[in-house]
Design an enzyme around this catalytic site. Structure first.
Site, PDB file in Angstrom:
ATOM      1  N   ASP A   1       0.839  -1.195   0.000  1.00 54.23           N
ATOM      2  CA  ASP A   1       0.000   0.000   0.000  1.00 54.23           C
ATOM      3  C   ASP A   1       0.874   1.245   0.000  1.00 54.23           C
ATOM      4  O   ASP A   1       2.049   1.196   0.391  1.00 54.23           O
ATOM      5  CB  ASP A   1      -0.932   0.006   1.213  1.00 54.23           C
ATOM      6  CG  ASP A   1      -0.195   0.132   2.525  1.00 54.23           C
ATOM      7  OD1 ASP A   1       0.738  -0.678   2.767  1.00 54.23           O
ATOM      8  OD2 ASP A   1      -0.517   1.024   3.330  1.00 54.23           O
TER       9      ASP A   1
ATOM     10  N   GLU B   1       0.269  -0.757   5.805  1.00 58.16           N
ATOM     11  CA  GLU B   1       1.289  -0.125   6.651  1.00 58.16           C
ATOM     12  C   GLU B   1       1.067   1.374   6.757  1.00 58.16           C
ATOM     13  O   GLU B   1       1.230   1.966   7.819  1.00 58.16           O
ATOM     14  CB  GLU B   1       2.684  -0.425   6.107  1.00 58.16           C
ATOM     15  CG  GLU B   1       3.822  -0.095   7.068  1.00 58.16           C
ATOM     16  CD  GLU B   1       4.289   1.354   6.997  1.00 58.16           C
ATOM     17  OE1 GLU B   1       4.972   1.816   7.931  1.00 58.16           O
ATOM     18  OE2 GLU B   1       3.965   2.035   5.984  1.00 58.16           O
TER      19      GLU B   1
END
Length: 471
Positions: free
Chosen positions: A108, A174
């Site tokens: 991500d 994250e």
């Protein structure tokens, strides 16, 4: 060849390094394809893009040919029924008594922000002046591709002689706080358990000098609301007698720092540790500090960033400039982001900040604390065999001796890794350099640094694979 190397070992490592070099164009092409996928974990963004990103990473893992099993998985967020974002877990069992290594990165990315601030479109990978530009090009899709490219080279070269156990864990949230990370670890503990863990989400001293991150600051982030009035009032009619919330907030927040700009909160500690040379000129170049604006704090510059606390106001709720009127504001909200020195418990640091603010609330202003998010810092035990192997691989992979780094940022999930796998040696590495601008417009990856990072990891995997069962 060092005195301890056999001719066969040197030949193998030379072949691995050659495979790395031959594989770099394909790795960069695959990295570009990942950058084109705007996988952002925040709910306001299209979550199908994050699913595309996870599927793409899973396909890359399968394509290495080294794994027994590759899955896209989700875990619950804490003890709720809500699932976190998709992660990739690929595994192969160790053979002949060899150790197991866990390779971590995340797929991500941060939102791009204002497209107008990008010199080229954020999700269109663009190469110029030896760098690849795009959101995620450095943080952390380059970390993914460093793993994949190293695995390709090692798998191709060693073939059936690859006995090393390998787990690949590519997280999908994250940048959104790793909300399901701890549950994912516990749900998949057997598959993830390893002798060494490589967290490819940090950086290097510069674009030539590799760094092994041995300390990280913790974090304490929260929302503070300051309230002085039940309702807004005319600033001309009552200003000068009635304290508005902005006046109270500004007065209060100013007490967090001393005249030098250092944190002035009793109970927040610093750590004493040596740092490499680093000049104010370098700081200005890397941060864009304006001429005439002085750095804040005391002692060495890197000591301030790596080993001392900091407090930053990262957001504020108040009337915008465009909508401003002659009004006393009844309430102001701010987001306070504190970095906690390595070695101090984040809960203790947060408690110190809250005590400080409550004791200094001006004019009897009401204070409310919400959305508290805490993460402990990290100090690496540098005495283990995996640290020694990593430093040697960095020296050979980059052609420059590595340095031990502290990092001013935080990777809170490392505390979860330590808790779940207390016997594992944790190695925090990365492909970023000080000009990567992670989280900012015009994020980029230095291409030679990427090449060196892949070579380093491939050598590390090769040397771990050569560790005898008796060791």
């Amino acid at each position: 060849m060092t005195s301890s190397e056999s001719p066969a070992t040197a030949t193998t490592e030379s072949a691995v390094s050659e495979a790395v070099e031959l594989g770099i164009p394909a790795a960069l092409s695959d990295l570009g394809a990942l950058v084109r996928i705007p996988g952002i974990a925040w709910p306001a963004f299209d979550q199908t893009q994050l699913e595309r990103s996870a599927d793409a990473v899973a396909d890359l893992a399968r394509g290495t040919g080294v794994f027994d099993d590759v899955k896209v998985l989700r875990a619950h967020v804490d003890d709720t029924e809500e699932f976190g974002q998709p992660a990739v877990l690929a595994t192969r069992a160790a053979r002949n008594g060899r150790p197991t290594i866990l390779l971590y990165a995340h797929h991500d990315v941060q939102p791009p922000g204002d497209d107008a601030l990008w010199e080229t479109p954020p999700f269109e990978p663009t190469v110029r002046d030896g760098r690849l530009y795009g959101r995620g090009a450095a943080d952390d899709k380059a970390g993914i591709m460093a793993h994949i490219a190293a695995l390709r080279a090692v798998g191709e070269t060693l073939g059936d002689d690859l006995d090393l156990g390998i787990a690949l864990f590519i997280e999908g949230e994250e940048e959104y706080g790793s909300r399901s990370f701890a549950r994912f670890l516990s749900d998949n503990a057997d598959a993830l358990r390893a002798d060494a863990i490589v967290v490819a989400d940090s950086g290097n001293l510069d674009d030539k000098t590799p760094g092994l991150t041995v300390s990280l600051r913790g974090n304490a982030r929260f929302t503070l609301r300051v309230r002085t009035l039940e309702h807004a009032s005319h600033s001309g009619m009552f200003g000068g007698a009635v304290p508005d919330a902005m006046m109270a907030a500004v007065t209060l927040l100013a007490t967090l720092w001393d005249a030098d700009g250092a944190v002035a909160v009793e109970g927040m500690t610093s750590r004493s540790a040596d740092t490499p040379p680093y000049s104010e000129e370098t700081l200005r170049e890397e941060t864009g500090l304006l001429p005439g604006v002085s750095p804040v704090g005391r002692d060495s510059i890197l000591g301030r960033i790596w080993n001392s606390p900091s407090i930053t106001i990262t957001g504020i709720d108040a009337t915008s400039v465009e909508a401003a009127s002659n009004t006393l504001l009844p309430e102001v909200g701010v987001v306070i982001s504190a970095r906690v020195a390595p070695g101090q418990d984040a809960k203790d640091a947060y408690a110190a900040i809250e005590r400080h603010l409550r004791a200094r609330a001006p004019f009897g202003a009401e204070l409310t604390f919400t959305d508290v998010d805490l993460g402990d810092g990290f100090l690496v035990d540098t005495s283990g065999w995996a640290v020694e192997l990593t430093r040697g691989a960095m020296a050979d992979g980059y052609g420059v001796d590595p340095v031990d780094l502290g990092v001013g940022g935080s990777i809170p999930f490392i505390a979860d890794l330590v808790r779940e796998f207390p016997g594992a040696q944790i190695l925090v590495t990365g492909v970023e350099d000080p000009h990567s601008r992670a989280h900012s417009p015009n994020e980029s990856l230095h291409l030679q640094t990427f090449r060196n990072a892949v070579r380093t990891e491939a050598l590390l995997l090769t040397r771990m694979n050569a560790r005898a069962a008796a060791s």
